[in-house]
Every structure is written in C-alpha cells, then in structure tokens.
Design a protein around this motif. Structure first.
Motif, PDB file in Angstrom:
ATOM      1  N   ILE A  58      51.916  47.608   4.536  1.00 43.98           N
ATOM      2  CA  ILE A  58      50.837  48.363   5.162  1.00 43.98           C
ATOM      3  C   ILE A  58      50.721  49.697   4.436  1.00 43.98           C
ATOM      4  N   LEU A  59      49.605  50.385   4.660  1.00 45.99           N
ATOM      5  CA  LEU A  59      49.396  51.691   4.044  1.00 45.99           C
ATOM      6  C   LEU A  59      49.601  52.769   5.096  1.00 45.99           C
ATOM      7  N   THR A  60      50.583  53.615   4.898  1.00 49.81           N
ATOM      8  CA  THR A  60      50.881  54.723   5.806  1.00 49.81           C
ATOM      9  C   THR A  60      50.447  56.027   5.143  1.00 49.81           C
ATOM     10  N   PRO A  61      50.436  57.142   5.876  1.00 50.09           N
ATOM     11  CA  PRO A  61      50.104  58.431   5.257  1.00 50.09           C
ATOM     12  C   PRO A  61      51.024  58.786   4.092  1.00 50.09           C
ATOM     13  N   GLN A  62      52.237  58.217   4.078  1.00 51.29           N
ATOM     14  CA  GLN A  62      53.176  58.500   2.996  1.00 51.29           C
ATOM     15  C   GLN A  62      53.065  57.507   1.841  1.00 51.29           C
ATOM     16  N   GLY A  63      52.297  56.423   2.020  1.00 50.12           N
ATOM     17  CA  GLY A  63      52.150  55.433   0.962  1.00 50.12           C
ATOM     18  C   GLY A  63      52.388  54.026   1.484  1.00 50.12           C
TER      19      GLY A  63
ATOM     20  N   SER B 150      42.149  45.069   7.911  1.00 44.51           N
ATOM     21  CA  SER B 150      43.081  44.525   8.900  1.00 44.51           C
ATOM     22  C   SER B 150      43.918  45.624   9.555  1.00 44.51           C
ATOM     23  N   GLN B 151      43.995  46.804   8.907  1.00 44.85           N
ATOM     24  CA  GLN B 151      44.726  47.937   9.459  1.00 44.85           C
ATOM     25  C   GLN B 151      43.776  48.972  10.073  1.00 44.85           C
ATOM     26  N   ASP B 152      42.496  48.597  10.210  1.00 48.02           N
ATOM     27  CA  ASP B 152      41.466  49.501  10.771  1.00 48.02           C
ATOM     28  C   ASP B 152      41.323  50.767   9.939  1.00 48.02           C
ATOM     29  N   ILE B 153      41.446  50.621   8.615  1.00 45.13           N
ATOM     30  CA  ILE B 153      41.249  51.751   7.703  1.00 45.13           C
ATOM     31  C   ILE B 153      39.881  51.600   7.062  1.00 45.13           C
ATOM     32  N   ALA B 154      38.965  52.541   7.349  1.00 45.44           N
ATOM     33  CA  ALA B 154      37.631  52.495   6.772  1.00 45.44           C
ATOM     34  C   ALA B 154      37.688  52.906   5.309  1.00 45.44           C
TER      35      ALA B 154
END
Length: 546
Positions: free
Chosen positions: A206-211, A106-110
């Motif tokens: 959501i999952l960000t580069p920081q977590g 849903s966050q377009d993270i493969a």
C-alpha cells in the motif's frame, strides 16, 4: 502484404489509454475475436510511434498473429506509422498506468496522470495530497533528479542511476513486469540500495505518507520493514535529495567494466537454462539491467531478456497443452515421453501446485504399471527359456535318431553294393552334425541380442562378436544346417531370430532364409519385396514385442 507485426493496440479510439495485446496463437485469437466482436482496435497516439489509424486482427499460421492496419486508411492521407515490428513491451507504460491507477483507487487515493513526451518514456502521477510519482521507463531519456515536485522516482528496466548518486540518495525505486506466471504478468516494485534490490508484488503493498509499505501490516516501523526486505524507502528530506548535483563519471564506467563478466555469464546461463532455472535467470538479467552496463552489454542483456520472456511464454503455453492432454488421457494410455515432458515443464517454479500434484500422481501410476509389465515380461521370458530348453533336449534326441538313421541307410547301401560299410564317411557326417550343434547355441544367443536391440548382423560381424572364426568359413549349406538347428526351438507363432541376418543381406541371405523356413515348415511370400517388408515387421516384433 502488410508485414508489420504490431502486437499492441488501444481500445475504442485513437486517443485511448486502454491497452490490448493480440494473442499470438491462432486458436487463442479466434476466442479473442469472439469475446471482443463489437470492439475496435486503434494504433493509438499514446503508443510510441502510433499513427492514430484503425487496426484489425490478422490470423496467421506461419508466424504469430498480430494487429495490422487497414490498407486504405494510411494510403489516402500519406500517414506513416512508426510502430513497425514493435513488441508487446512497447505498451508497458499503458499497462503500468492502468495497474497503478487501479491500485491507488483500491486505497481511495485520488490521482491524475499524464504521459510526457516522447510517449511511452514516462508516466506522471499527481496525487490529491500533493505528492507526485514519476515512473521513468526510457533509458535514452535523462532523469531530472533535481525536480523537487517528484516525491518518488520509479525507474524502469535499464534506466541507470549513477553509483555516486545512488549512494547519496540511499535508495531508488524500481518498477517492472515480472515474467508471465499463471496467465498474468505481475507488476513488481523494488527498492534498489547500493548493496541489493528487494522486490515485492504491487498487490502486497500500500502507499502510506512515508512511502510503500506492506498491505498486511501498514503500522510496521521502518526498521522492521527493512528487516523483512519490504521495499520501503528510508526517510529522506527534500534538502538531502536536492543537494546532490553530480553527473555520470568514470566511476560508472568502472562499474560497467566490472559488471561485464556478470552480464556475459547471465546470457550464457539463459541459453542453457531449462524450465526449472529460466525464471531465476530472467530475474538475474532484469537485476543486472538496473546496474551500470556498457552500451553493448546493455543491448545484449535487453535482447536476451526479450528472447527469454518469449521462451517463458511458449513454455507456459506448452505446459498448459500438456496438462490438458494428461487430464484427458484414459488410464493406461499415457506415454513415457509425455510424462517426461510434463515433469520437465512443471519444474518451472511458476507451475500451479495442482499441476505438480497431477504429474506426480500420474508418474507414480505409470511406474507401477511399468513394473507390472516388466514382471509379466520376466515371467514370459522365464517360461520361454524353459520351453527352449525342452525344445533343445528334443532336438538333440532327434539329432541322435537322425544320425542312427543315416548310419543305417549308409550301411544298407554299402551292403547292397557288396562293399564294406563306409565308416570314415559316416564318421565325417557325424562330426559335421555335432559341430553344427555346437555352433548353433552361441549363434542363437548373438542373434537374440541383436534382435532385442533392433540391430542387424552379418556372418562376419557374428564371428567378431562371438569370437567364433568358424562362422566366417561356413558354406551355403552349412549355414542352413546351423540355422535350422539354432531355430528349431523357436515357437511357431514368433519370428525367427535369424531375420537379423536375412534383413541386411542380398539374394544369398534371402535364399538361406527361405531354405531355413522351408525346413522348419514356415510359409513365406514368393516376391522378394514382400519378403523384405515382412522381415522388417518381424525385426520390429523382436525388438518391442517380447
């Protein structure tokens, strides 16, 4: 007969990772079969102990419905299944994989994933940007804390982290399914720090580069996130994670000893928890399982958690059944017992607000109707008391008339014999009649009290309760006379209050009751068994009908 109560399976093929849970209720299973009539179920190899054989659903009325192996499949090849009596929690790694994969998509993270051996112990997620998430679920398998490829560790219930390592890392993520709520089990993520653990529904993150970060405010700074209890980890470098190489020490054992009392208290609280406290108690147990515990305490907590979740599932199902009954009930037909049960069940914090509102509305209606019934009963009781007073006045007048008639008859008889009037004998009769009238009033009050409370009495117990010892000394004929006087004001369409005496006695009590009814013009059945049945019916009317 196959006694394996397998509750989980996979869909479509033995190597599938799409899980399914068999409904436990027979009616729910019927609907499940109808909705999935073209689906096949398998004891998948991605399930702990799975043998890869095809399963069927088994409908049971004496135990929960479950999946079962086709008999001939394993017999032909000598295949042994290792999923004997596995609970639905044994497939949590598949449900977590599906939920986390959908959340990342849903966050377009493969992402690609893998299930390390032993199956069910962990899930590895490799993100396209090079990060790796490790979901570690098996407390019997050690966690490789020094794996530099893992960006974030997500520990399942019961997976321990040594106190000194947690203090050095500053945090660790936790992952678990919350107890069932509104027909679903939310997947929640927590950040455990030495002082506390903060939990959030996965859907709010959501999952960000920081977590992990709140979905509504991805730009929130780390300081702000900590202030709002969102499970976003503090910034740590790879160097800081890798320099810690410690083992479980006496510190963990001491911590487990300190947690013993808390574990015992949580289990006791669960045993006594009603619907309003069950979820909170389960959350406490889930939290305790993230702390250091002795092996025995951990086993007891795990067993209590499983039993509590089962109670919560049954409680949620029963609440749904009760709400259906409430919605289908016609006005004026609701029972107090059903409303009281609904009030108790909707005290669960997971109850939908519309269910709470309906129970509150119906409860208010029931109380209003009950007040009307009570007011009508009070009016009827007042009217009955007025009628009773009038009947007593008429009775006294009739008694005086009867006394005069008896006196006249005695005097006439004496005159015919040429003797003097028998004044002493008349005075004795008059005295006895007056005594019976005095006994009748308190006797009737005691009989009414017993009748309304659904109890029976003997002449001896009436003497004890009223304090009138004379009631024990009355003979057969005297008892009849007293009861005739007492019951002379009872309306003809209502039972006599003296049935509380007749219902408990033997043949003498029945004979007295027949004589009283004959004197008052009340017909009775000839057979004693029919009379006793009628006495029971009339006692019920006395207790509930007025």
């Amino acid at each position: 007969m196959d006694r394996r109560l397998i509750q989980t399976a996979v869909v479509g093929s033995p190597d599938s990772d799409e899980p399914a849970i068999c409904p436990e209720d027979p009616k729910e299973l019927d609907l499940f079969r109808l909705q999935n009539k073209d689906t096949t179920w398998w004891c998948g190899v991605n399930l702990p102990g799975g043998c890869g054989r095809q399963l069927m659903t088994r409908r049971c009325d004496d135990k929960i419905c479950h999946f079962a192996h086709y008999r001939s499949a394993g017999d032909e090849h000598g295949i042994q299944c290792g999923r004997l009596a596995r609970s639905k929690d044994s497939a949590d790694h598949l449900f977590m994989k599906a939920d986390l994969a959908a959340w990342l998509k849903s966050q377009d993270i493969a992402v690609t994933f893998d299930f390390p051996e032993p199956r069910g112990s962990a899930i590895v997620f490799d993100l396209a940007d090079g990060r790796r998430l490790l979901v570690h679920l098996d407390r019997t398998q050690s966690v490789d804390w020094d794996d530099d490829q893992v960006t974030e560790f997500l520990l399942g219930t019961g997976v321990l982290i040594p106190t000194d390592r947690l203090a050095a890392r500053g945090y660790v993520h936790r992952i678990r399914y919350e107890s069932e709520r509104d027909g679903r089990r939310p997947l929640i993520i927590g950040t455990q720090r030495p002082a506390r653990t903060d939990w959030n529904d996965l859907r709010t993150l959501i999952l960000t580069p920081q977590g992990f970060a709140p979905a509504a405010r991805p730009e929130t700074t780390q300081t702000e996130q900590s202030a709002t209890n969102v499970p976003v980890p503090p910034q740590h470098t790879t160097e800081r994670r890798s320099i810690v190489t410690v083992t479980r020490s006496d510190t963990a054992a001491a911590s487990a000893a300190r947690n013993h009392e808390a574990a015992q208290a949580a289990i006791r609280n669960l045993n006594w928890a009603g619907p309003e406290r069950l979820r909170a108690t389960l959350t406490t147990i889930e939290e305790l399982l993230t702390h250091d515990q002795s092996l025995e305490d951990h086993r007891h907590l795990t067993e209590a958690l499983s039993a509590g979740r089962r109670r919560l599932t049954l409680q949620t199902r029963r609440r749904a059944e009760v709400m259906i009954q409430l919605r289908r009930a016609k006005p004026g037909t609701l029972s107090r017992q059903l409303l009281e049960e609904a009030q108790q069940l909707t005290s669960d914090p997971g109850t939908p607000e519309e269910d709470r509102a309906l129970v509150a509305e119906l409860t208010a209606q029931y109380r209003a109707e009950a007040e009307k019934r009570l007011a009508a009963a009070r009016q009827q009781r007042i009217l009955a008391e007025h009628q009773q007073q009038e009947a007593l006045q008429q009775q006294r007048a009739e008694l005086r008339q009867r006394q005069e008639q008896v006196r006249a008859e005695l005097e006439a008889a004496q005159q015919r014999k040429g003797a003097a009037p028998a004044a002493p004998r008349w005075r004795e009769t008059q005295k006895a009649t007056a005594e019976y009238a005095e006994l009748a009033k308190p006797l009737l009050g005691a009989l009414k009290k017993a009748g309304r409370e659904g109890e029976t009495r003997t002449w001896g117990s009436l003497a004890d309760r009223t304090g009138i010892k004379r009631l024990r000394q009355l003979g057969h004929l005297a008892k009849i006379e007293v009861l005739v006087i007492a019951e002379s004001g009872t309306p003809a369409d209502r039972p006599l209050w003296s049935v509380v005496l007749a219902a408990v006695g033997g043949q003498d009590a029945l004979a007295i009751h027949r004589a009283v009814c004959e004197r008052l013009g009340r017909p009775l059945p000839d057979a004693d068994d029919l009379l006793r049945a009628r006495l029971d019916e009339e006692r019920t009317i006395l207790q509930h009908g007025w």
